[in-house]
Design a protein around this motif. Structure first.
Motif, PDB file in Angstrom:
ATOM      1  N   TYR A  89     -13.196   5.183  -9.374  1.00 40.86           N
ATOM      2  CA  TYR A  89     -12.450   3.993  -8.962  1.00 40.86           C
ATOM      3  C   TYR A  89     -10.974   4.373  -8.849  1.00 40.86           C
ATOM      4  CZ  TYR A  89     -11.713   3.864 -14.038  1.00 40.86           C
ATOM      5  OH  TYR A  89     -11.411   4.189 -15.333  1.00 40.86           O
ATOM      6  N   ARG A 138      -7.181  -0.074  -2.866  1.00 41.74           N
ATOM      7  CA  ARG A 138      -8.286  -0.605  -2.061  1.00 41.74           C
ATOM      8  C   ARG A 138      -7.777  -1.570  -0.989  1.00 41.74           C
ATOM      9  NH1 ARG A 138     -13.134   1.538  -1.618  1.00 41.74           N
ATOM     10  NH2 ARG A 138     -14.205  -0.474  -1.595  1.00 41.74           N
ATOM     11  N   SER A 171      -8.945  -1.959 -11.932  1.00 38.43           N
ATOM     12  CA  SER A 171      -9.728  -1.194 -10.946  1.00 38.43           C
ATOM     13  C   SER A 171     -11.101  -0.845 -11.502  1.00 38.43           C
ATOM     14  CB  SER A 171      -8.994   0.089 -10.560  1.00 38.43           C
ATOM     15  OG  SER A 171      -7.906  -0.189  -9.727  1.00 38.43           O
ATOM     16  N   TYR A 231     -10.838  -5.807  -3.100  1.00 37.59           N
ATOM     17  CA  TYR A 231     -11.423  -4.526  -3.481  1.00 37.59           C
ATOM     18  C   TYR A 231     -12.544  -4.140  -2.528  1.00 37.59           C
ATOM     19  CZ  TYR A 231     -13.037  -0.859  -6.727  1.00 37.59           C
ATOM     20  OH  TYR A 231     -13.386   0.348  -7.311  1.00 37.59           O
TER      21      TYR A 231
END
Length: 600
Positions: free
Chosen positions: A40, A47, A235, A276
């Protein structure tokens, strides 16, 4: 009779369930997913940048304007405006020690401020608007502001928030979106600031440990605590959620959502999942009240969600509208892949009505999912993704997190450790130290137990809030969460909420809050008989004075949000009601009992 084979579900991909269980010599139980946590981003806006490059013209945010039309912002527009706002923040008095603070509710301006602050490493804090609009002494608001020492404050409407601003502002710079007050900068001015290299430099300096947000706990048991959410915390959790529900990825998430961004469910979970995963968020300005539901319904007549998030109170209000309006119901279920509730348990009768509406509309049931979360976990730690889930089952730990069931009195407190867990509380070393055990596990204060002690894959069941539970004068613990859920489920929707009483008394009592529609359908003679029938059914199933309700009183008042008896998510604050309504509680224990008392 319907069998399991007769039940048709709209199947959507969810993560496999593979839980490792370890029982230790001290009686504690460790649970973790064998599924690896995938990579991540280190920084939360990475993102957003990815989706801006990949799909710049797609709508990210939409909100109704003053004329009632949808005002839309694409990914490219959000990115461009965010950079301008970020530059303004760097030039203002806000920095890592002086956060950006928002007093008002959800809006596209609020979203840009949040993203901009996080992009350049300035802590961001959205404070519940109730502290500004429903308080007379502003006690909680003042506490939050004194703790934060903000470098900039934002309010959507300067005049509406004028009294609160007068109480807390001092010399702190103020930005408003509309109805400017003396000394305030209009938000539109921020959008005209040209970004410089300082924005890139500030972003490049971020690490996963940089503080992104400070979200406050509800303050139901004391003054709110400022929970630190780092870039990596946020995240990580968005990746954990996306792995659990992979159908949300690749731009497939289409939300219409009212949940407040001052709370982790709305601000981290829902809003975060959208950018995201390249989705779209329509900002719903409704709420789970009759008037607020009218606003939500108006929006749902135009927007078909792919996932619908809400609290149980919101679903209770919505099913009534869906049942009445065939066109609304058809659009609502037309693209829906999952219903998800949080904040409290969803009663069985509401589940059944949602199932029936889905079957009537699309011919299949929709996955009704839930889990376990908290502000300190950003928010998610566990999910129940089973189509045949049992009420109260919170599922299993997400990848990357370890859950510990620690013996506590006659229950197990659940504790968590993982990269999505907070490092602690803002400027509160004592609370931070007390929040974690000697192994670094965060102590939740909730009791959970295994659904099946032989099979951890069956998930964990809520077993009460340790801080809500109390002892009778016999020394026996009362499991408030479990008994409350049993009573509501047994009533099949008649009892919409319960406040349990009995601390240092000889028996458990209850204040009952009834569903207005169901109450009106019963005569004055039928109503008490039905409630006594519900209480008696629980008495026959359970044993011991702590496991059933001996006396109850119908609460002929609505819990007050101004008095702190109702949270922003529509749930009842048990402690506040007990504190504010001592005269009602006293009636339950009066001898001889008063005529309006229901007794078994």
């Amino acid at each position: 009779m319907e069998t399991k084979q007769d039940i048709a579900y709209l199947e959507v991909p969810t993560a496999a369930i593979d839980i490792e269980k370890t029982t230790r010599s001290d009686g504690s139980i460790l649970l973790r997913s064998r599924l690896p946590l995938e990579s991540y981003p280190e920084k939360i806006t990475e993102r957003l940048c990815y989706w801006t490059d990949k799909n710049p013209e797609k709508t990210l945010l939409a909100q109704r304007d003053a004329d009632g039309n949808w005002y839309r912002l694409t990914y490219a527009e959000v990115w461009k405006r965010m950079l301008s706002v970020a530059q303004y923040l760097l030039d203002s008095g806000a920095d890592k020690d002086h956060p950006v603070v928002v007093l008002s509710g959800n809006s596209w301006q609020h979203a840009l401020l949040a993203l901009a602050a996080q992009h350049v490493g300035i802590p961001f804090s959205a404070i519940s608007s109730a502290y500004s609009l429903k308080s007379k002494d502003y006690k909680k608001l003042k506490h939050c502001i004194e703790l934060l020492t903000p470098g900039l404050v934002f309010a959507q409407d300067g005049q509406r928030y004028q009294n609160a601003l007068n109480a807390i502002l001092g010399d702190t710079p103020l930005v408003v979106a509309e109805n400017a007050v003396t000394g305030a900068v209009l938000f539109d001015e921020l959008l005209g600031v040209p970004p410089t290299k300082s924005v890139q430099q500030a972003h490049a300096a971020l690490t996963e440990h940089t503080i992104a947000k400070i979200l406050f706990t509800s303050g139901s048991t004391g003054m709110p605590k400022g929970v630190i959410n780092t870039q990596g915390n946020l995240s990580c959790n968005l990746q954990q959620i996306t792995q659990t529900y992979p159908f949300m990825s690749n731009g497939g998430l289409h939300l219409i959502d009212w949940l407040p961004w001052s709370h982790t469910f709305g601000g981290n979970h829902n809003f975060g999942l959208v950018f995201y995963n390249g989705g779209t968020l329509y900002i719903d300005e409704g709420n789970p009240t009759p008037a607020g539901t009218e606003i939500t319904v108006k929006n749902l007549r135009e927007i078909a969600p792919t996932v619908y998030f809400n609290v149980p109170k919101g679903f209770e209000e919505l099913v009534v509208q869906l049942d009445r309006d065939e066109a609304l119901c058809s659009l609502f279920f037309s693209k829906l892949k999952m219903l998800f509730f949080g904040g409290a348990s969803l009663s069985q009768h509401v589940r059944d009505r949602l199932d029936a509406l889905a079957m009537r509309t699309v011919g299949k049931r929709i996955l009704i999912s839930s889990g376990y979360g908290m502000t300190e976990a950003c928010p998610s730690t566990m999910f129940n993704t089973r189509y045949d889930q049992l009420s109260g089952n919170l599922g299993v730990p997400v990848p990357g997190i370890s859950a510990k069931l620690m013996p506590c009195d006659d229950a197990f407190e659940v504790r968590f450790k993982g990269p999505n867990l907070t490092p602690g509380y803002w400027r509160d070393d004592l609370q931070t130290e007390n929040a974690f055990d000697e192994e670094g596990y965060f102590k939740s204060g909730d009791a959970l137990k295994l659904q099946d002690v032989e099979d951890a894959n069956q998930g964990l069941v809520f077993d009460g809030r340790i801080t809500e539970n109390f002892k009778l004068n016999t020394g026996t613990w009362v499991n408030v969460g479990l008994l409350r859920t049993q009573l509501m489920n047994e009533s099949n929707g008649l009892i919409k909420d319960v406040v349990l009483t009995g601390y240092d008394q000889s028996f458990v009592g209850a204040l009952l809050f009834l569903d207005a529609n169901m109450r009106q359908q019963m005569t004055l003679e039928e109503l008490p008989l039905r409630l006594i029938e519900v209480m008696t059914a629980i008495f026959k199933r359970n044993t011991g004075a702590s496991t059933f309700i001996k006396r109850a009183l119908i609460a002929n008042f609505e819990p007050s949000a101004k008095r702190g008896e109702v949270t922003e998510k529509g749930s009842i604050n048990q402690r506040a009601v007990l504190t504010q309504r001592k005269d009602w509680v006293a009636k339950i224990y009066q001898e001889p009992s008063v005529p309006e008392i229901l007794e078994i």
